[in-house]
Design a protein around this motif. Structure first.
Motif, PDB file in Angstrom:
ATOM      1  N   ASP A   1      -0.413   2.346 -15.032  1.00  0.00           N
ATOM      2  CA  ASP A   1       0.693   3.332 -15.633  1.00  0.00           C
ATOM      3  C   ASP A   1       0.508   4.583 -14.487  1.00  0.00           C
ATOM      4  O   ASP A   1       1.747   4.942 -14.337  1.00  0.00           O
ATOM      5  N   ASP A   2      -0.470   5.087 -14.198  1.00  0.00           N
ATOM      6  CA  ASP A   2      -0.483   6.083 -13.351  1.00  0.00           C
ATOM      7  C   ASP A   2      -0.240   5.742 -12.022  1.00  0.00           C
ATOM      8  O   ASP A   2       0.613   6.664 -11.156  1.00  0.00           O
ATOM      9  N   THR A   3      -0.464   4.718 -11.611  1.00  0.00           N
ATOM     10  CA  THR A   3       0.007   4.036 -10.194  1.00  0.00           C
ATOM     11  C   THR A   3       1.550   4.158  -9.956  1.00  0.00           C
ATOM     12  O   THR A   3       2.152   4.661  -9.025  1.00  0.00           O
ATOM     13  N   GLU A   4       1.847   3.560 -11.147  1.00  0.00           N
ATOM     14  CA  GLU A   4       3.660   3.338 -11.057  1.00  0.00           C
ATOM     15  C   GLU A   4       4.160   4.769 -11.311  1.00  0.00           C
ATOM     16  O   GLU A   4       5.165   5.213 -10.863  1.00  0.00           O
ATOM     17  N   ARG A   5       3.704   5.537 -12.075  1.00  0.00           N
ATOM     18  CA  ARG A   5       4.197   7.062 -12.191  1.00  0.00           C
ATOM     19  C   ARG A   5       4.144   7.676 -10.890  1.00  0.00           C
ATOM     20  O   ARG A   5       5.241   8.445 -10.498  1.00  0.00           O
ATOM     21  N   ALA A   6       3.150   7.632 -10.051  1.00  0.00           N
ATOM     22  CA  ALA A   6       3.094   8.204  -8.822  1.00  0.00           C
ATOM     23  C   ALA A   6       3.807   7.604  -7.667  1.00  0.00           C
ATOM     24  O   ALA A   6       4.572   8.427  -6.830  1.00  0.00           O
ATOM     25  N   PHE A   7       3.688   6.137  -7.677  1.00  0.00           N
ATOM     26  CA  PHE A   7       4.541   5.625  -6.406  1.00  0.00           C
ATOM     27  C   PHE A   7       5.573   4.586  -6.880  1.00  0.00           C
ATOM     28  O   PHE A   7       6.223   4.290  -5.854  1.00  0.00           O
ATOM     29  N   GLY A   8       5.933   4.443  -8.058  1.00  0.00           N
ATOM     30  CA  GLY A   8       6.632   3.241  -8.492  1.00  0.00           C
ATOM     31  C   GLY A   8       5.993   2.048  -8.164  1.00  0.00           C
ATOM     32  O   GLY A   8       4.893   1.746  -8.574  1.00  0.00           O
ATOM     33  N   TRP A   9       6.605   1.031  -7.456  1.00  0.00           N
ATOM     34  CA  TRP A   9       5.967  -0.098  -7.007  1.00  0.00           C
ATOM     35  C   TRP A   9       5.238   0.280  -5.632  1.00  0.00           C
ATOM     36  O   TRP A   9       6.089   0.585  -4.651  1.00  0.00           O
ATOM     37  N   LEU A  10       4.105   0.216  -5.427  1.00  0.00           N
ATOM     38  CA  LEU A  10       3.375   0.714  -4.338  1.00  0.00           C
ATOM     39  C   LEU A  10       3.397  -0.406  -3.052  1.00  0.00           C
ATOM     40  O   LEU A  10       2.715  -1.140  -3.312  1.00  0.00           O
ATOM     41  N   ASP A  11       4.246  -0.421  -2.135  1.00  0.00           N
ATOM     42  CA  ASP A  11       4.580  -1.258  -1.041  1.00  0.00           C
ATOM     43  C   ASP A  11       4.510  -0.677   0.184  1.00  0.00           C
ATOM     44  O   ASP A  11       5.025  -1.479   1.212  1.00  0.00           O
ATOM     45  N   THR A  12       3.978   0.530   0.265  1.00  0.00           N
ATOM     46  CA  THR A  12       4.203   1.328   1.741  1.00  0.00           C
ATOM     47  C   THR A  12       2.974   2.152   1.540  1.00  0.00           C
ATOM     48  O   THR A  12       2.318   2.362   0.759  1.00  0.00           O
ATOM     49  N   TRP A  13       2.542   2.241   3.123  1.00  0.00           N
ATOM     50  CA  TRP A  13       1.433   3.306   3.236  1.00  0.00           C
ATOM     51  C   TRP A  13       1.404   4.593   2.729  1.00  0.00           C
ATOM     52  O   TRP A  13       2.412   5.187   3.033  1.00  0.00           O
ATOM     53  N   GLN A  14       0.538   5.107   1.727  1.00  0.00           N
ATOM     54  CA  GLN A  14       0.476   6.336   1.006  1.00  0.00           C
ATOM     55  C   GLN A  14      -0.627   7.048   1.266  1.00  0.00           C
ATOM     56  O   GLN A  14      -1.900   6.165   1.241  1.00  0.00           O
ATOM     57  N   PRO A  15      -0.847   8.211   1.233  1.00  0.00           N
ATOM     58  CA  PRO A  15      -2.008   9.152   1.091  1.00  0.00           C
ATOM     59  C   PRO A  15      -2.506   9.147  -0.310  1.00  0.00           C
ATOM     60  O   PRO A  15      -1.844   8.729  -1.359  1.00  0.00           O
ATOM     61  N   ALA A  16      -3.645   9.363  -0.656  1.00  0.00           N
ATOM     62  CA  ALA A  16      -4.157   9.515  -1.943  1.00  0.00           C
ATOM     63  C   ALA A  16      -3.492  10.460  -2.575  1.00  0.00           C
ATOM     64  O   ALA A  16      -3.399  11.730  -1.947  1.00  0.00           O
ATOM     65  N   PRO A  17      -3.041  10.483  -3.959  1.00  0.00           N
ATOM     66  CA  PRO A  17      -2.568  11.584  -4.834  1.00  0.00           C
ATOM     67  C   PRO A  17      -3.726  12.716  -4.938  1.00  0.00           C
ATOM     68  O   PRO A  17      -4.898  12.607  -4.806  1.00  0.00           O
ATOM     69  N   ASP A  18      -3.107  14.020  -5.079  1.00  0.00           N
ATOM     70  CA  ASP A  18      -3.961  15.179  -5.120  1.00  0.00           C
ATOM     71  C   ASP A  18      -4.922  14.971  -6.168  1.00  0.00           C
ATOM     72  O   ASP A  18      -5.984  15.679  -6.380  1.00  0.00           O
ATOM     73  N   ASP A  19      -4.681  14.238  -7.362  1.00  0.00           N
ATOM     74  CA  ASP A  19      -5.278  14.227  -8.744  1.00  0.00           C
ATOM     75  C   ASP A  19      -6.201  12.999  -8.722  1.00  0.00           C
ATOM     76  O   ASP A  19      -6.588  12.552  -9.752  1.00  0.00           O
ATOM     77  N   HIS A  20      -6.148  12.339  -7.671  1.00  0.00           N
ATOM     78  CA  HIS A  20      -7.107  11.091  -7.450  1.00  0.00           C
ATOM     79  C   HIS A  20      -8.617  11.271  -7.976  1.00  0.00           C
ATOM     80  O   HIS A  20      -8.943  12.501  -7.280  1.00  0.00           O
ATOM     81  N   ILE A  21      -9.209  10.577  -8.809  1.00  0.00           N
ATOM     82  CA  ILE A  21     -10.556  11.117  -9.111  1.00  0.00           C
ATOM     83  C   ILE A  21     -11.566  10.923  -8.049  1.00  0.00           C
ATOM     84  O   ILE A  21     -12.757  11.170  -8.207  1.00  0.00           O
ATOM     85  N   VAL A  22     -11.175   9.988  -7.126  1.00  0.00           N
ATOM     86  CA  VAL A  22     -12.180   9.764  -5.934  1.00  0.00           C
ATOM     87  C   VAL A  22     -11.602   9.936  -4.686  1.00  0.00           C
ATOM     88  O   VAL A  22     -12.520  10.625  -3.994  1.00  0.00           O
ATOM     89  N   HIS A  23     -10.379   9.668  -4.425  1.00  0.00           N
ATOM     90  CA  HIS A  23      -9.878   9.718  -2.989  1.00  0.00           C
ATOM     91  C   HIS A  23      -9.004  10.927  -2.546  1.00  0.00           C
ATOM     92  O   HIS A  23      -8.344  10.925  -1.664  1.00  0.00           O
ATOM     93  N   ALA A  24      -9.168  11.687  -3.555  1.00  0.00           N
ATOM     94  CA  ALA A  24      -8.150  13.044  -3.337  1.00  0.00           C
ATOM     95  C   ALA A  24      -8.373  13.529  -1.784  1.00  0.00           C
ATOM     96  O   ALA A  24      -9.435  13.800  -1.612  1.00  0.00           O
TER      97      ALA A  24
END
Length: 338
Positions: free
Chosen positions: A30-53
């Motif tokens: 649900d959080d991935t969809e909220r951040a990206f919609g359908w994630l199908d392009t190269w993206q940086p990690a979101p600022d609130d990512h718990i590991v990869h920010a």
């Protein structure tokens, strides 16, 4: 073997593709969809990512780094040995300042600290039950085209320093066996899946007895979901909810095989599915895409995605094409005289 280098590069680049493409996915779909919609392009990690920010788009993580470091150590040693596995892990751990890195998994950190204390590498992995073993094992599968028993034996040695529990060895053996099968000429995707299940069965005979469900069960459960008639989003959510997408080995490996089946063995499609699955997406993606890359070959990975990976400074530092050539030479080397 025809197109051997194509398959070897497919595995190594596939590993990195699944790892880096799924890296920005959030813990929950649900959080991935909220951040990206359908994630199908190269993206940086979101600022609130718990590991990869803070990680940029296209950045590989410890999943690929450990796989490449172990592969290089095996090439340097001329074969798979416990010592080579220790050397590869130590080289990576020192390279990333593992004692202070937030990216080192709990089982790997425990095992590496024990090794640094001078403990026996045959016992330092007896508590290792998370997914570090299957995430870095794929290159070992390349060395045994079609040889399931041989690749399981080598997988056991590579697991031993940090992940020598039955689930971890079983999961790693499943992935290595699938890669070994995919190296065979004309291997079908069904044969790759069957080899993975056989590897899981054989691998479960090694390592410290540990609690948890079987890797075989989770792979079979995932394949049943993947081959159902529901749409892609429903199947992904079922994989997340029913198979699981945590650091637990049976979940990780089961989900990876499910994604491989859903994508029909296509590496980029597998990476996209891993990203939208979420959970420990980079690890699941690395495993699934290493298998897909071996099966479909390097030429199946879009050139624009290869360019993204080769533009990553961490990927560049491992000289992956050189590792691939070294692995090819090992496979093609004549067997020693008896």
């Amino acid at each position: 073997m025809k197109d051997m280098l194509n398959k070897i590069l497919g595995c190594l680049y596939g590993q990195a593709l699944g790892d880096a493409f799924a890296m920005p996915a959030q813990v929950h779909p649900d959080d991935t969809e909220r951040a990206f919609g359908w994630l199908d392009t190269w993206q940086p990690a979101p600022d609130d990512h718990i590991v990869h920010a803070g990680l940029p788009a296209g950045r590989i993580t410890d999943d690929s780094e450990q796989a490449f470091s172990i592969a290089q150590a095996v090439v340097d040693a001329g074969g798979v040995t416990l010592e080579a596995a220790v050397n590869g892990l130590t080289a990576w751990y020192d390279r990333v300042d593992g004692d202070n890195s937030p990216y080192v998994g709990p089982s790997t950190r425990r095992g590496m600290n024990a090794l640094k204390r001078g403990e026996d590498p045959r016992t330092t992995g007896l508590w290792g039950d998370t997914n570090g073993a299957p995430m870095r094992i794929a290159p070992i599968g390349l060395l045994h085209p079609g040889d399931i028993e041989g690749v399981v034996a080598d997988a056991v040695a590579v697991c031993m320093p940090t992940h020598f529990t039955q689930p971890a060895v079983s999961g790693a053996a499943a992935v290595a066996a699938a890669v070994a099968s995919a190296m065979g000429e004309g291997a079908s995707l069904d044969a790759v899946m069957a080899a993975g299940l056989r590897g899981a069965e054989l691998g479960a005979k090694h390592g410290r007895r540990w609690f948890g469900c079987s890797v075989v069960f989770k792979i079979e459960q995932a394949l049943e979901i993947a081959n159902s008639n529901s749409n892609t989003r429903i199947r992904l959510r079922r994989l997340f909810d029913e198979v699981g997408a945590t650091l637990n080995v049976p979940e990780t490996v089961g989900a990876a095989f499910g994604l491989l089946a859903m994508a029909g063995g296509d590496p980029k499609r597998t990476a996209i599915l891993a990203a939208n699955l979420s959970g420990d997406a980079d690890t699941i993606g690395a495993i699934a895409c290493a298998m897909a890359g071996t099966y479909a070959g390097f030429n199946a990975i879009p050139v624009e995605d290869v360019a993204v990976l080769e533009g990553d400074e961490v990927f560049q530092s491992y000289e992956v094409r050189g590792i691939a050539v070294g692995l090819q030479r090992m496979i093609e080397a004549p067997a020693p005289a008896k």
